[in-house]
Design an enzyme around this catalytic site. Sequence first.
Site, PDB file in Angstrom:
ATOM      1  N   LEU A  26       0.883  -1.156   0.000  1.00  0.00           N
ATOM      2  CA  LEU A  26       0.000   0.000   0.000  1.00  0.00           C
ATOM      3  C   LEU A  26       0.922   1.208   0.000  1.00  0.00           C
ATOM      4  CD1 LEU A  26      -2.749  -0.834   2.672  1.00  0.00           C
ATOM      5  CD2 LEU A  26      -3.114  -0.522   0.220  1.00  0.00           C
ATOM      6  N   ASP A  27       0.642   2.205  -0.827  1.00  0.00           N
ATOM      7  CA  ASP A  27       1.538   3.350  -0.856  1.00  0.00           C
ATOM      8  C   ASP A  27       1.449   4.123   0.463  1.00  0.00           C
ATOM      9  OD1 ASP A  27      -0.374   5.609  -0.993  1.00  0.00           O
ATOM     10  OD2 ASP A  27      -0.857   4.846  -2.982  1.00  0.00           O
ATOM     11  N   MET A  28       2.358   5.030   0.634  1.00  0.00           N
ATOM     12  CA  MET A  28       2.501   5.748   1.901  1.00  0.00           C
ATOM     13  C   MET A  28       1.217   6.448   2.326  1.00  0.00           C
ATOM     14  SD  MET A  28       5.364   8.607   2.864  1.00  0.00           S
ATOM     15  CE  MET A  28       5.426   9.394   4.487  1.00  0.00           C
TER      16      MET A  28
END
Length: 248
Positions: free
Chosen positions: A117-119
Amino acid sequence: MPVNSIVNAEMENKSVRLQVYLARCGVASRRSCEKLISEGRVCVNGIVVTEPGSKVTGGDTVSFDGKVLSPEEKKLYVLLNKPEGFVCSQKDEKSRPVALDLLKDKYPFRLYNVGRLDMYSRGAIIFTNDGDFAAKLSHPSSEIEKEYLVETSYPLPEGLAEKFTKGVRVEGVFYRAKQAKVINSHKMSIVLVEGKNREIRRVFKDFGAAIRSLKRVRIGNLLLGNLKEGESRELTKVEVENLLKICK
């Protein structure tokens, strides 16, 4: 410690690929282990090996960053509700908060994330030390659904859901959601199967839709449920088996 200290019954009479062995030791997923090997961080019998396809047997000694490895005796499968602001990696070169740090006190084992999951996204992500499990869930042929709830700062552009399900091309890359359902003027449910890097964000940006919140609420048949942000729990044996069953 020779690698056959725990898995001698399996490895005495046959060899396994080095990245497979590293994954079984909980170093990282098989794909990530291939990169670690190519970076020269793995030694077999004291010699640096940089070819991911290299084989090891029950009499070999394998080390990673100078530490001798042995396969994990206990397999762990952990669901984390990742908060926004944490990156999904073993270590971040920019010194940003790492999601794995949220698990270290509770699970004193070497774990790694299955997928990412991106930041700035939050929600369900699985951590494990079982390389075979991670490989099956991560392989494109598994076609495991991931469901996301997306909230926008302004009303959703007309036709976005329909076009996303039919397929759109953004900067030469084709994106298509398995399902996109409008919940209200600012909220949409999206189901992805392939899940290319930052797919939802790139499609929404192309339509001029500013994302305020992006949360993954389901992986296959595993629901995030009422797990609070930053909290985690171990998957049950049934949940693990069910995830593996839906891998094609």
